[in-house]
Structure formats: C-alpha cells, structure tokens
Design a protein around this motif. Structure first.
Motif, mmCIF file in Angstrom:
data_model
loop_
_atom_site.group_PDB
_atom_site.id
_atom_site.type_symbol
_atom_site.label_atom_id
_atom_site.label_comp_id
_atom_site.label_asym_id
_atom_site.label_seq_id
_atom_site.Cartn_x
_atom_site.Cartn_y
_atom_site.Cartn_z
ATOM 1 N N GLY A 1 5.577 56.427 41.574
ATOM 2 C CA GLY A 1 5.167 57.218 42.733
ATOM 3 C C GLY A 1 5.212 56.472 44.050
ATOM 4 N N PHE A 2 5.351 55.130 43.994
ATOM 5 C CA PHE A 2 5.405 54.353 45.226
ATOM 6 C C PHE A 2 6.854 54.107 45.626
ATOM 7 C CE2 PHE A 2 1.076 53.684 44.120
ATOM 8 C CZ PHE A 2 0.424 53.388 45.300
ATOM 9 N N VAL A 3 7.141 54.294 46.915
ATOM 10 C CA VAL A 3 8.495 54.091 47.407
ATOM 11 C C VAL A 3 8.815 52.600 47.387
ATOM 12 C CG1 VAL A 3 10.049 54.415 49.350
ATOM 13 C CG2 VAL A 3 8.275 56.108 48.893
ATOM 14 N N LEU B 1 14.986 60.778 52.574
ATOM 15 C CA LEU B 1 14.080 61.876 52.190
ATOM 16 C C LEU B 1 14.449 62.584 50.880
ATOM 17 C CD1 LEU B 1 11.517 63.398 52.924
ATOM 18 C CD2 LEU B 1 12.856 64.879 54.409
ATOM 19 N N SER C 1 11.704 55.404 43.801
ATOM 20 C CA SER C 1 10.290 55.093 43.662
ATOM 21 C C SER C 1 9.989 54.536 42.284
ATOM 22 C CB SER C 1 9.456 56.352 43.891
ATOM 23 O OG SER C 1 9.710 57.279 42.866
ATOM 24 N N LEU D 1 14.011 60.123 47.650
ATOM 25 C CA LEU D 1 12.774 59.373 47.397
ATOM 26 C C LEU D 1 12.409 59.246 45.910
ATOM 27 C CD1 LEU D 1 10.456 60.461 50.349
ATOM 28 C CD2 LEU D 1 11.523 58.247 49.967
ATOM 29 N N PRO D 2 12.494 60.329 45.118
ATOM 30 C CA PRO D 2 12.105 60.168 43.711
ATOM 31 C C PRO D 2 12.920 59.080 43.019
ATOM 32 C CG PRO D 2 12.346 62.482 44.258
ATOM 33 C CD PRO D 2 12.847 61.711 45.437
ATOM 34 N N GLU E 1 14.921 51.332 49.468
ATOM 35 C CA GLU E 1 15.091 52.407 50.449
ATOM 36 C C GLU E 1 15.879 51.890 51.651
ATOM 37 O OE1 GLU E 1 11.679 53.436 52.652
ATOM 38 O OE2 GLU E 1 12.503 55.326 53.360
ATOM 39 N N ARG F 1 10.399 50.013 49.063
ATOM 40 C CA ARG F 1 10.899 50.008 50.435
ATOM 41 C C ARG F 1 12.136 49.134 50.612
ATOM 42 N NH1 ARG F 1 6.269 50.508 54.717
ATOM 43 N NH2 ARG F 1 5.602 48.438 54.133
ATOM 44 N N ARG G 1 2.922 54.659 51.502
ATOM 45 C CA ARG G 1 3.738 53.971 50.508
ATOM 46 C C ARG G 1 4.283 54.869 49.399
ATOM 47 N NH1 ARG G 1 3.302 50.463 53.793
ATOM 48 N NH2 ARG G 1 2.647 48.301 53.512
ATOM 49 N N THR G 2 3.696 56.046 49.196
ATOM 50 C CA THR G 2 4.142 56.851 48.057
ATOM 51 C C THR G 2 5.135 57.930 48.492
ATOM 52 O OG1 THR G 2 2.439 58.541 48.236
ATOM 53 C CG2 THR G 2 1.861 56.567 46.986
ATOM 54 N N VAL G 3 5.848 58.426 47.517
ATOM 55 C CA VAL G 3 6.800 59.513 47.756
ATOM 56 C C VAL G 3 6.060 60.726 48.320
ATOM 57 C CG1 VAL G 3 8.376 61.115 46.644
ATOM 58 C CG2 VAL G 3 8.351 58.714 45.949
#
Lengths: 347, 501
Positions: free
Chosen positions: B365-367, B355, B362, B358-359, B372, B369, A206-208
């Motif tokens: 720190g969690f994507v 890819l 997020s 991603l930062p 995304e 989704r 789940r994290t980057v």
C-alpha cells in the motif's frame, strides 16, 4: 546551512509553528506567575508542565478528528457528523461497559481493550455509513453529514435517556497514566494525538490511497480517467473521519470518566477550524495531517491565552472566530509570497 | 503617417517564472483584420489580454487612434472602445442574454431593474450585428457560437472600435466558423479593427489582411497575408523548418489484432460500432463534432455505464468495463480535454505520470518513491516534456507539454492500446509534428493506436486506415494512401456529390 534554513522556512508548517511559538512567548512573558503551594517556589502561569500539557490535552481530542477531517476536506468534502459520531461511540461503549462491569471502581484490566475496540468500531461504522450514503445517493456530503449529525446524536440521546454514564475507573487510570512524567502531567491523549497525526501524514503522503485522495480532490474527472476508484476513495475518507471520531471518543470518555449524548456538541466546528487553520483547502487537493494537528494546538492555545491573560471568557468565540479568518488569509498571502519567491529563485 | 486604430509599442509583461512578452509590438489599421500568431506560449494571448485591459503591461505603451491610453481593467478598455471575445467566454451562464449584455450598466429606475428597457437595448444590439438571439434566453442554454455573437453584440453595442478575438473557433463547427467569419468581414467593412489571435493557419489566410508573428514573447515580424506562404509563416513561428511528410515512413507490419470492438452502442449517441486495430497500426477516426467519436472512445474505456456491445483487448474480452479494468488489460485513453480530464493540475508532472500506475509501484500500500521517480523520469524523457524537472507543477506547463504528459502517463501504465482523442488540439505547430512522430513510433513499437481528430490533414498524416463516423455510426473506411480530405468529408457529411473542401 542555508539550504537547511530554506527548507525550514519554506516548509508548510513553518508559519503555524512560528505563530504558536510567538503566542507561547507572549503568554510566558505577560501571563505572570504564582507561588506553588507545595514547594513555595514561583511558577510561571503559562510555562509550566501542567498548563502546557493541559493545552495539548484539550487540543488532542479535536486534533485527532482534524486529521480525519483533513482527508475529507482534501476530497472537497466535509464531515459535519464527527461530533455526533464521537457522542454516539462514547455513549454506546459506556452502556456496554456498564453492563459488563456494573461496579465502576472494580479493577477491570480488560475494559480498556473492550472500550477501545467498541469506540473505534462504532466510529468506523458511522463513517462507513456516511461514505456509503454519499456515494450511493450522490448527495452532497454537507447534506448527508448534516443529516447524520442529527441522527447519530439522536440515537445516543434516545438510548441513554440523555443520562451521563460512568465508565470503569481502570479506563481513567489508563488515560491519565503519568508514564513517569512530572506530577499532574497526563501524556496519554497527547501521545495518541501525535501517533494519529504521524500515521495520517504517512497515509496521505506515502500510500497509494493517500495519493489518490489528493488526485480525487484535485481533479475528479481526470482521476476517473486515470482509473482511480473514486467511490472507494470517498468511502475511505469518511470511514477514516469516523474512525478518528471513535479514537477521540475513547480517549475523552476514558479521560473524563463518563460519556453522555450531549458530549462534543459543536465539536465539528472546532475540528473543521483546525483543519482549515492547518491549511486544508475547501476547494480540495490541499491539506496536511501534521498541520491539522498544529491548527488544533493553536486553537487550544488561544483558549488558554484567554484564561492566562485573564481576558473575559465571554470574548472567547469572538477571538477564535477572528483567529480562524486571520489564519486562513495569512496562509493564502504567505503561499503567494512563497511561490513568487520560489520562482524568482529559480531564474 | 497612417493613424492606427490601435497600436502596442514595446510591451513587456512578466509572470512568475516566465517573460511572457519582451518588447512586443503590433499595430492594426482601422477596418482591417490583423492576426496575432505564434506557438503556444509565444505571448499572443497575453498581448491580446493586455490590449483589452485584462492584464496591465509592465512597460510599453498602448496607443488608441494615436493617443496613449492605460487600462486598469477590461471595463476601462471597453469604455475606450476595445473589447475582447474570449477563449473561455465570460458570462453569468445562469442569467439571460439581456441581463448579461447590460450587466455593466443595468437599466434601472431608482435601483429597480427596468426589464423593458433592458430587453429593448439587448434586442437593438443583437439586431445591429444581425444575430438572431432571444434576449430572454438563458446564456448557458445557447451554443458557444451564439454566446460569441452575444459577446460581439455587446462589444459593438458599447461602441467598440477594436475587437479582439482570442482563439474564437476552438469550439466551433465548420458552419459556425463560416458565420463568425462573415460577421468579422461585416465588422471590418464598417471600420472596426479586428485582432485575430489564433494558431490555425487556414483561418488566418482566409480572414486576415495581415499577420504579426510572435516567438518567445518577441515580435518576429509583420506581413500582409497576401503573397505570404505557409512555409514562410511556419518558419517565422518556430524559427526552423519542420517536415510533415516523412511521418509515415517508418515501416510497420500489421499483425495480431490488439483491439476489437463489436456492436458497441449507446443510443442515442452512437450505435452498431465495430472495428479492429492491429498491433503496429494507427487507425484514424474522422467525423464532424457530435458524430459520436469521443463517446465511442469513452464507452470503450468504460466511462459509459449504459454502453452495450463487446470489447476485446489483446484477445481478452473486457467483461465489465471500467477505466481501472481497461487499464489492467492495457488500454489507455488520452482524453480530448487535458485540463479537465487529463491532468490533476495541482499535482506535479511526476505525480500525474504515475497516477494510473500507483498500484504497480507500491509495496503493502505504500508508494515506492524510488521506483515512481524512475518510471516518471523515463517517460518524461521519452516524451521529451519541456519542463524544468520532473517535479515541476503540471499547471505551469504549456498546452503541448501537458499533452505530452498525459501521453507519458499512459505509456508509463504500459498500455498496448492507446486511444488518443484530439491529441494536438491547442498544441503549437512544432510540438504537433513531434506528437505525430511519436504516434507513429508508438505504433512501430507494436502498439495499436486509435487517433480521433477533427483535423483531416492530421488524420491523413498519421493513420494507416481512417474510419469516418456520421450520426453515431461508422459511415465508411478508407486506407490512408487512398483517402483524400474530399472523400472523407463526403463520408462524414453523407453528401454524395463533390464537397468543396
């Protein structure tokens, strides 16, 4: 219904869970039973709370490290130093505790937190050192961690004079707290294992950082071209691996009530085996924290099977060795069959 | 009836998820060079691999000089006289030419390698095809062109009557290509049947006597190359007409410099490179292989720690260049080797597109989704990637679609400046023209685009200006409407007199 079934059958963990259940059933059926001395009732030799918990407890110490190892393996690395990191964190922490709390039987409620902080901190520091050495020197992680494997254990050996150091009993009370379960059932290490596995799973999926770990392992060059900070990711996975060794050391030291420099000798192989049985690929880009835990449980279960089925103890290594190879080969075969079925289903 | 050197009849081959060949047939006469053409994924390479025993067909027959044969592996095929010169050459790179040539049957005396005999045989084989290669050289130290010669020598030495070339020129320079063509002409004159798998039309017309076109695994037709026009061939390949002329028609208003490079150098590979690209502009980079174009791109993107010089993106100078910091400034690089540098093949299309972003996607720190997926879908659709869905594994996509995926990745990262290194290498004709249109559209939307290409017609099609590099320096600049292949070649090679282009 069919959809739910296909999700379960298609899931990464299905094969492992099936094998664990199958082995458990065999042990239940063929393990025999004995008379409980206190109640006079017949108890199955395998299917009883104490034995089951024992299997899970023994698994928990290396299952926790296998979660960290899985992350390392996903990046195509390896960490041979986990067993030594474990011994070093345990010994150093026990030495500090023995200075702070000279009488081990005296109640020391703060000792648990001191021990936890020290063990985790030392494990993390050892892991960071591995990560920095690997990225700064550009030497293969096998070599670096082979070196630190000797060094960490050597430091623990020199500092402790190879003596076993007792820790305050309040640590043991913590690690063996029954938490309201049946008598003789001590769930704390197992609960810790579950927490670490779920946290590891969330982190990876789940994290980057988790996504980048898979990217680095899948294709280092393409990750670099995508702005992924490769070195930072590598340092992180070795730090996490060291941290999990620290967690395992804290639990084991508390559970067994002592620490010494010879602790966890050869554990790295159990840890790597767990990760690999759990489907982590040494070629990188593939692995799961939950599966690593299941891999550790399976190995612990095989050890239990040798005891329950009264197989000569001398055969343990041979059986485990065979089991590792079989598990990985089966995993590969089922992956191939699974992908073939998936693509056929789509057409 | 004429006896064919080799004939494939009604070959079918299925891979998981795709019917690679569907009753495909081809027949090749002895002493002729026969092209297998088609878009990527048409099945031409698969057919080549079946003829050479790398794959076994699901059904259909192969006839060698009229007799039906079955090859379980390349070794059997080569013993029967059919060999392949590989796209990705198959060698033990750490071993010598002699060892590689004799690997199948190492001369020995009771298990001890007979080095003298091995060298003698290797030398004889190499001389037979006029290749000047030292049998004691390590294969990995030879350029690709000579490795190819070694492969050909081995095939002929083992008595090959049919030789299959699978995209043989994809990593060769023009001169090396000429040498290879001379070799093919020599082989055909000696009665060897050559099968030439390629989608490079110039080469087909230059070297081949006849051509079989495949589309979606089926044979579309076989024609002699004499009298065949390019347009006809393209129509056979893609089954429709494409326009190449109208790409540049979209209006652009060059204004505002988005990329400025000053005094960029990284000796010995390139030095003193300065140029500017404005918003809405496409600047082409021409040059021979080794002129330093890709190296310049990599240095701009922060992949060359030794590079000196200054780079501004949208007016901001990049103080310390790294891929991450250049990305933040809004510069993306679509690298030349998409499998090695562009994509993580083990990941899905969605994961590849997101890819670099991603930062941005997020929280703590969690994507996220949802976001995304939305981002990935948007650029997956914008680039018209042909895949079952956005969560399809990227490894299974064709070359053109993988290329679109890499471009989608940088568009998703919100890049104002895009450097495209060989954006259509190994991409089929239809997708190529699609990518050309997209490049123009990206510029028309206000981006600055740099295109590095070894194909001069491509540069002339998409660019507003073309810079030519020679030996690590910018040799000159031409506006696209004044540029010709000949003028560019002159700049690239440094030859003042007319070059026969």
């Amino acid at each position: 219904m069919r959809r739910a079934l296909s999700v379960i059958l298609g899931s990464q963990q299905f094969g492992l869970v099936a094998v664990i259940l199958l082995l458990g059933t065999i042990l239940t059926l063929f393990g025999g039973s004995h008379e409980d001395r206190a109640t006079g009732q017949m108890v199955n030799n395998f299917l009883n709370p104490q034995t089951l918990m024992q299997v899970a407890t023994f698994a928990s110490f290396f299952a926790i490290m296998a979660v960290g190892m899985t992350m390392v393996i996903i990046t195509t690395g390896i960490d041979l130093s986990v067993g030594s990191t474990y011994a070093l964190s345990g010994v150093l922490t026990a030495m500090v505790l023995s200075k702070m709390y000279p009488i081990v039987t005296q109640p020391a409620p703060g000792a648990v937190w001191v021990a936890m902080g020290l063990c985790l901190g030392i494990g993390l520091a050892a892991g960071l050192l591995n990560g920095f050495l690997i990225t700064a020197l550009g030497v293969h992680p096998f070599i670096i961690t082979l070196g630190t494997m000797w060094i960490f254990r050597g430091v623990a050996f020199v500092l402790s004079n190879a003596l076993s150091i007792l820790v305050p009993t309040s640590l043991t009370q913590f690690a063996k707290a029954p938490l309201g379960f049946a008598q003789g059932v001590t769930p704390v290490p197992v609960i810790a294992m579950l927490i670490v596995a779920v946290a590891g799973w969330l982190f990876l999926t789940r994290t980057v950082t988790g996504r980048r770990i898979f990217a680095v392992g899948g294709n280092l060059t393409a990750s670099q071209y995508s702005g992924v900070p490769i070195k930072r990711i590598l340092v992180i996975v070795y730090a996490v691996s060291g941290l999990t060794a620290g967690i395992a050391a804290f639990l084991a030291m508390s559970y067994f009530g002592s620490a010494q420099s010879a602790d966890a000798q050869g554990y790295e192989l159990y840890v790597i085996a767990s990760a690999v049985v759990g489907g982590a690929s040494l070629a990188g880009g593939k692995g799961s924290a939950i599966s690593a835990m299941l891999g550790a449980l399976l190995i612990s279960l095989i050890q239990q099977a040798i005891r329950t089925l009264k197989i000569n103890q001398e055969y343990e290594w041979i059986i485990i060795g065979c089991a590792i190879i079989i598990a990985v080969v089966l995993d590969r075969v089922s992956a191939r069959v699974g992908s073939a079925r998936l693509t056929q289903g789509r057409l | 009836m004429e006896t064919w050197a080799v004939e494939a009849r009604e070959i079918c081959k299925r891979f998981p998820g795709v019917q690679a060949l569907d009753h495909a047939s081809v027949a090749v006469a002895p002493g002729s060079c026969h092209a297998l053409m088609g878009e990527n994924g048409a099945g031409k390479s698969t057919l080549g691999k079946i003829l050479s025993g790398i794959y076994e067909p699901d059904s259909g027959t192969i006839l060698l000089e009229g007799r039906p044969v079955r090859f379980a592996n390349p070794m059997q095929a080569s013993q029967a006289g059919v060999s392949i010169v590989h796209q990705e050459l198959l060698f033990c790179e750490n071993m010598t030419v002699g060892e590689n040539l004799c690997l199948e049957d190492l001369p020995n005396r009771r298990g001890w390698v007979d080095w003298g005999e091995m060298r003698r045989r290797a030398k004889a084989w190499l001389e037979a095809i006029g290749a000047d290669v030292d049998p004691d050289a390590t294969v990995g130290s030879l350029p690709i062109s000579l490795q190819q010669m070694v492969q050909i020598a081995g095939a002929i030495g083992r008595g090959a009557k049919v030789l299959i070339f699978d995209e043989p020129t994809s990593s060769l320079t023009q001169r090396e290509t000429e040498t290879l063509f001379d070799q093919i002409r020599r082989l055909t004159s000696q009665g060897v049947a050559c099968i030439y798998v390629s989608h490079r039309m110039d080469e087909i017309f230059e070297i081949c006597d006849s051509v079989t076109v495949l589309r979606d695994g089926k044979t579309v037709g076989t024609r002699p190359t004499e009298g065949l026009t390019r347009d006809e061939l393209v129509r056979m390949m893609i089954g429709r007409n494409i326009d190449t002329a109208s790409v540049r028609a979209i209006g652009t208003h060059p204004d505002g410099v988005l990329l400025r490079v000053q005094g960029l150098g990284s000796p010995p590979r390139f030095a003193d490179v300065s140029f500017e690209v404005r918003a809405g502009e496409v600047v082409g980079f021409a040059g021979l292989v080794g002129a330093g174009r890709s190296e310049v791109a990599q240095a701009i993107f922060g992949l060359d720690p030794k590079a000196t010089g200054r780079v501004w993106v949208g007016g901001t100078e990049a103080a310390r260049r790294s891929p991450a910091s250049m990305m933040r400034l809004g510069l993306g690089l679509v690298p030349e080797d998409r499998k090695r540098q562009g994509l993580v093949l083990g990941m899905t299309a969605r994961e590849n597109i997101s890819l670099p972003s991603l930062p941005r996607l997020s929280r703590a720190g969690f994507v996220d989704r949802e976001r995304e997926l939305e981002l990935a879908r948007r650029f997956f659709d914008a680039m018209a990637v042909k895949a079952p869905h956005v969560d399809a594994p990227s490894a299974g996509l064709s070359g053109g679609n993988q290329q679109k995926l890499v471009m989608a990745k940088w568009l998703a990262a919100d890049c104002r400046v895009l450097i495209l290194d060989e954006p259509t290498r190994g991409v089929d004709v239809g997708t190529k023209s699609e990518i050309h249109h997209m490049i123009r559209r990206l510029a028309a939307e206000g981006r600055a685009v740099v295109v590095i290409s070894s194909e001069l017609p491509e540069l002339l099609t998409v660019s507003d200006r073309i810079l030519a590099m020679r030996n690590g320096r910018i040799a000159g600049e031409l506006p696209a409407d004044a540029a010709t292949e000949e003028a560019l070649l002159r700049l690239m090679t440094g030859v003042e007199a007319a070059v026969s282009a």
